[in-house]
Scaffold this active site. Structure first.
Site, PDB file in Angstrom:
ATOM      1  CE  LYS A  24      98.271  31.601 -47.374  1.00 25.99           C
ATOM      2  NZ  LYS A  24      97.985  32.458 -48.552  1.00 25.99           N
ATOM      3  CB  VAL A  29      94.010  36.340 -40.506  1.00 25.64           C
ATOM      4  CG1 VAL A  29      94.636  35.002 -40.857  1.00 25.64           C
ATOM      5  CG2 VAL A  29      92.841  36.614 -41.448  1.00 25.64           C
ATOM      6  CD  GLU A  39     105.995  42.008 -36.653  1.00 25.58           C
ATOM      7  OE1 GLU A  39     105.530  43.156 -36.593  1.00 25.58           O
ATOM      8  OE2 GLU A  39     106.878  41.602 -35.886  1.00 25.58           O
ATOM      9  CB  CYS A  82     101.292  47.330 -40.948  1.00 19.97           C
ATOM     10  SG  CYS A  82     103.050  47.275 -41.321  1.00 19.97           S
ATOM     11  CD  GLU A 129      95.544  47.817 -40.670  1.00 19.44           C
ATOM     12  OE1 GLU A 129      94.940  46.726 -40.762  1.00 19.44           O
ATOM     13  OE2 GLU A 129      96.783  47.912 -40.613  1.00 19.44           O
TER      14      GLU A 129
HETATM   15  P1  NAD Z   1      95.179  38.860 -44.228  1.00 19.56           P
HETATM   16  O1  NAD Z   1      95.187  38.648 -42.762  1.00 19.56           O
HETATM   17  O2  NAD Z   1      93.888  38.821 -44.939  1.00 19.56           O
HETATM   18  O3  NAD Z   1      96.101  37.765 -44.966  1.00 19.56           O
HETATM   19  C1  NAD Z   1      97.442  37.581 -44.606  1.00 19.56           C
HETATM   20  C2  NAD Z   1      97.863  36.180 -44.993  1.00 19.56           C
HETATM   21  O4  NAD Z   1      97.126  35.257 -44.191  1.00 19.56           O
HETATM   22  C3  NAD Z   1      97.573  35.823 -46.451  1.00 19.56           C
HETATM   23  O5  NAD Z   1      98.620  35.019 -46.957  1.00 19.56           O
HETATM   24  C4  NAD Z   1      96.294  35.025 -46.340  1.00 19.56           C
HETATM   25  O6  NAD Z   1      96.097  34.107 -47.406  1.00 19.56           O
HETATM   26  C5  NAD Z   1      96.523  34.289 -45.033  1.00 19.56           C
HETATM   27  N1  NAD Z   1      95.306  33.792 -44.386  1.00 19.56           N
HETATM   28  C6  NAD Z   1      94.033  34.216 -44.549  1.00 19.56           C
HETATM   29  N2  NAD Z   1      93.187  33.453 -43.821  1.00 19.56           N
HETATM   30  C7  NAD Z   1      93.952  32.551 -43.175  1.00 19.56           C
HETATM   31  C8  NAD Z   1      93.661  31.485 -42.270  1.00 19.56           C
HETATM   32  N3  NAD Z   1      92.422  31.198 -41.897  1.00 19.56           N
HETATM   33  N4  NAD Z   1      94.693  30.771 -41.775  1.00 19.56           N
HETATM   34  C9  NAD Z   1      95.973  31.058 -42.140  1.00 19.56           C
HETATM   35  N5  NAD Z   1      96.302  32.017 -43.021  1.00 19.56           N
HETATM   36  C10 NAD Z   1      95.302  32.768 -43.523  1.00 19.56           C
HETATM   37  O7  NAD Z   1      95.955  40.224 -44.474  1.00 19.56           O
HETATM   38  P2  NAD Z   1      96.172  40.966 -45.842  1.00 19.56           P
HETATM   39  O8  NAD Z   1      94.868  41.587 -46.235  1.00 19.56           O
HETATM   40  O9  NAD Z   1      96.886  40.084 -46.801  1.00 19.56           O
HETATM   41  O10 NAD Z   1      97.219  42.108 -45.398  1.00 19.56           O
HETATM   42  C11 NAD Z   1      96.846  43.292 -44.808  1.00 19.56           C
HETATM   43  C12 NAD Z   1      97.025  43.233 -43.303  1.00 19.56           C
HETATM   44  O11 NAD Z   1      98.381  42.919 -42.982  1.00 19.56           O
HETATM   45  C13 NAD Z   1      96.774  44.580 -42.652  1.00 19.56           C
HETATM   46  O12 NAD Z   1      95.997  44.404 -41.503  1.00 19.56           O
HETATM   47  C14 NAD Z   1      98.171  45.063 -42.280  1.00 19.56           C
HETATM   48  O13 NAD Z   1      98.224  45.964 -41.206  1.00 19.56           O
HETATM   49  C15 NAD Z   1      98.861  43.789 -41.970  1.00 19.56           C
HETATM   50  N6  NAD Z   1     100.316  43.984 -42.070  1.00 19.56           N
HETATM   51  C16 NAD Z   1     101.048  44.075 -40.920  1.00 19.56           C
HETATM   52  C17 NAD Z   1     102.413  44.303 -40.982  1.00 19.56           C
HETATM   53  C18 NAD Z   1     103.257  44.393 -39.738  1.00 19.56           C
HETATM   54  O14 NAD Z   1     104.467  44.221 -39.853  1.00 19.56           O
HETATM   55  N7  NAD Z   1     102.700  44.647 -38.581  1.00 19.56           N
HETATM   56  C19 NAD Z   1     103.039  44.425 -42.217  1.00 19.56           C
HETATM   57  C20 NAD Z   1     102.259  44.339 -43.371  1.00 19.56           C
HETATM   58  C21 NAD Z   1     100.888  44.103 -43.277  1.00 19.56           C
END
Ligand code: NAD
Length: 503
Positions: free
Chosen positions: A188, A245, A263, A297, A395
C-alpha cells in the site's frame, strides 16, 4: 535563494488514472477515486482507486493463496533472481515515466527523483544477487548420533506500507528482498503518491512475477493499512512512515504476533568541531537540511555547533542557503521543490512560530514562499535554539534547520542523545579520536563521519529508539523475510529414556 517558476508546466497534463492490482487483475475500486493535486502547480495530476477494507482482505487472500499453492516460493533462487533482474531492467527502461510521476505527485525535483529511480534499480539488482546467497547452517559437530541443519524458509505474506516522501525508493527497500526470500506481498503506497508504485505493478507482471505474488491496494491508512497490519493471514508488516502510525502498526500486529519492521521518524544532528573541514561541512549542512525540502527522515535538521565557530558557521550556511534554487520540480535545475500539502506547510510554519515565541531567531528564510502556484517554503535557519524547544526535539519534516551550540564533546553527545529519535547523525572533525568517540556514543542507526546522507545498497539502514525497529538493506535484508527451522536428525538407533538399553 533563486526562485524558479513555471506555472504552465503542467497546464496540458491529462490526469492519469491508476487502478489496483489484486490476484494478477487490474481493478478500479468501487468508490470515487482519490484525486492527487500536484503540490507544485495545484492541478489534478492523478486519480487513484480508493481501496476498501474488502479490497485489502481480497489482496491478502490472493497473496496467501499464491504463497501456499503458487509457484513463486517453489522456484529456485536462480529463477527468482532472474525475474528480479528483469524487473530492474524494466524499471530502468521506464525511469523517466516513474521520475515524472514522483516529481508531480510529491513535488520533488525531477533531477533528484532520477537519482532515486537509479538507486532503486541498484537495490533491485542487489536483492536479486542476495536471493542466491540465502542459505542456512549445518552442524556436524554435535556428536556421532546427531546432524543439525538450520533452514531458512520464506516467512509467508508480507504487508508493505510506504510514505509519500520517497515513493519509489522506499518500496525498493522492502519488496525485492521479500520477493528474493520467496514471500508474497500486499503493498500500500501513500494515498498522496501512489502512481509510481502502481506502475511498478505493471513492471512486475511483465517481468514474470506470477499473479497474486505482488498485490497493490491503493487507498487510505485507516481503511486499507489497518487491515494489512492486523489480518491474521499476514506474517510480516514492513512499515515506513511516522512514529505515531508506527506505534499503531505495532499494536495492531501484536494481536497476532506478527513480525514487524518499522522505519520511522528522525531528528538528526550534525555535530561540528572547530577543526572540521568547514567548506565541506557548509555544503553538507545545506544539503542535509534542504534535500527533499527537508521532508526526509534522514534530514540533518539539528546543527550542534561548537560555540567558538557558531556565529561564522551560521552566516556561511545562510549565505549558501540563499543560493538554493527553489521552485518548479520539473525544472532540471531545481534543488528544492514543493511542500507536500497546504496542511503540512501550516504544520511546519507552526513549528517556526513556536520556536520564535520561545526565544529562537530567524537567521534565514522563515516561512512560506508565494510563487503563484502550489505551496513552497523558503530554506529556513533558526538560531538560538535550545534543547528543550519543540523545534529541537520533534520532527518538523520541512526545510527548517535548528542551530544549537556546545562547549564540550560530552555536552554535544548529551544534546544529540536527549531526544526520542535515533535514526542518523553526522560528526565533523579532522581528528580521528573525536569522530570515533562521537560515532560510538551517539545513539543512531547510521553515523556519517565528514559526510552526510550517503548510502549504498550494501549498508544496513534503520533507527535506534523511536526511529524504528529492524534494519533494511545490507547483507541480511533477505533473512528478515525468512523463518528459521531446525532439522535435528538422529543417526543410528536412539537411546531410550524409559527402557535402558540392554546390550
Ligand atoms: P504516515 O505515517 O502518515 O503514513 C505512512 C503510511 O502509513 C501511508 O501509506 C499511510 O496511508 C499509512 N497509514 C496511515 N494510517 C495508517 C493506519 N492507521 N494503519 C496503517 N497504515 C496507515 O507517514 P507519511 O506522512 O506518509 O510519511 C512521513 C513520515 O515517514 C515521517 O515521519 C518520516 O520520518 C517517515 N519516514 C521514515 C523513513 C525511514 O526510513 N526511517 C523514511 C521515509 C519516511
Amino acid at each position: 535563494m533563486t526562485v524558479l517558476v513555471n506555472p504552465t508546466a503542467l497546464a496540458n497534463h491529462k490526469a492519469r488514472e491508476f487502478g489496483m492490482l489484486i490476484g494478477g487483475k487490474w481493478e478500479q475500486g468501487t468508490g470515487a477515486p482519490i484525486e492527487r493535486i500536484a503540490p507544485s502547480h495545484g492541478v489534478v495530476v492523478s486519480r487513484v482507486a480508493a481501496g476498501s477494507k474488502a479490497d485489502a482482505e481480497r489482496a491478502i487472500k490472493a497473496a496467501r493463496d499464491a504463497f501456499e499453492e503458487g509457484p513463486w516460493p517453489r522456484l529456485t533462487a536462480s529463477e527468482r533472481s532472474a525475474i528480479l533482474l528483469k524487473a530492474a531492467d524494466l524499471i530502468a527502461a521506464r525511469s523517466e515515466e516513474l521520475a515524472f510521476l514522483d516529481a508531480i505527485e510529491a513535488g520533488k525535483p525531477i533531477s533528484q527523483v532520477r537519482g532515486e529511480i537509479a538507486g532503486s534499480v541498484d537495490i533491485w539488482r542487489y536483492a536479486a544477487a542476495l536471493a542466491r546467497s540465502l542459505h542456512g547452517e549445518s552442524y556436524n559437530t554435535l556428536g556421532d548420533g546427531t546432524l543439525g541443519v538450520v533452514l531458512r524458509e520464506a516467512i509467508g505474506v508480507v504487508s508493505i506500507i510506504t510514505p509519500w516522501n520517497f515513493p519509489f525508493l522506499i518500496v525498493a527497500q522492502k519488496l525485492p528482498f521479500a520477493l528474493a526470500a520467496g514471500c508474497t506481498a500486499v503493498v500500500k503506497p501513500s494515498e498522496l503518491t501512489s502512481g509510481s508504485t502502481v506502475v511498478l505493478g505493471e513492471i512486475l507482471l511483465e517481468a514474470g512475477v506470477p499473479a497474486g505474488v505482488v498485490n497493490i491496494v491503493t487507498g487510505t491508512g485507516p481503511e486499507v493499512g489497518a487491515v494489512m497490519t492486523s489480518h491474521p493471514h499476514v506474517d510480516v508488516v514492513s512499515f515506513t512512515g511516522s512514529t505515531g502510525v508506527g506505534r499503531l502498526t505495532m499494536a495492531n500486529a501484536a494481536q497476532t504476533l506478527k513480525k514487524v519492521s518499522l522505519e520511522l521518524g528522525g531528528k538528526n544532528p550534525q555535530i561540528v568541531f572547530p577543526d572540521a573541514d568547514l567548506d565541506a561541512f557548509i555544503d553538507a549542512a545545506v544539503f542535509g537540511a534542504y534535500f527533499n525540502a527537508g521532508e526526509c527522515c534522514n534530514a540533518g535538521s539539528r546543527l550542534i555547533l561548537h560555540r567558538s565557530i557558531a556565529e561564522s558557521v551560521i552566516s556561511r550556511v545562510a549565505e549558501l542557503a540563499q543560493k538554493v534554487r527553489v521552485g518548479d520540480p520539473l525544472d532540471p535545475t531545481t534543488q528544492v521543490g514543493a511542500i507536500i500539502t497546504p496542511q503540512h506547510l501550516e504544520k511546519i510554519n507552526g513549528f517556526v512560530d513556536g520556536a520564535l515565541k520561545t526565544g529562537a531567531e530567524v537567521a534565514h528564510g522563515g516561512g512560506g514562499l508565494d510563487l503563484g502556484m502550489g505551496q513552497f517554503m523558503a530554506p529556513t535557519i533558526l538560531s538560538g535554539v535550545t534543547p528543550d524547544m519543540a523545534v529541537a526535539r520533534e520532527e518538523v519534516f520541512g526545510p527548517v534547520l535548528s542551530v544549537l551550540t556546545f562547549d564540550t564533546a560530552a555536552e554535544a553527545i548529551s544534546i544529540a542523545n536527549s531526544i526520542d529519535y535515533g535514526l542518523s547523525a553526522g560528526v565533523w572533525s579532522r581528528d580521528f579520536d573525536t569522530c570515533l568517540t562521537i560515532g560510538r556514543k551517539v545513539k543512531a542507526g547510521t553515523i556519517w563521519m565528514n559526510t552526510f546522507m550517503d548510502g549504498a545498497s550494501e549498508l544496513p539502514f534503520g533507527g535506534y529508539k523511536q526511529s524504528g525497529l529492524g534494519r533494511e538493506l545490507g547483507l541480511h535484508a533477505v533473512e528478515d523475510y525468512t523463518e528459521t527451522k531446525t532439522l535435528n536428525m538422529h543417526i543410528g538407533s536412539r537411546t531410550n529414556w524409559w527402557v535402558p538399553k540392554t546390550e
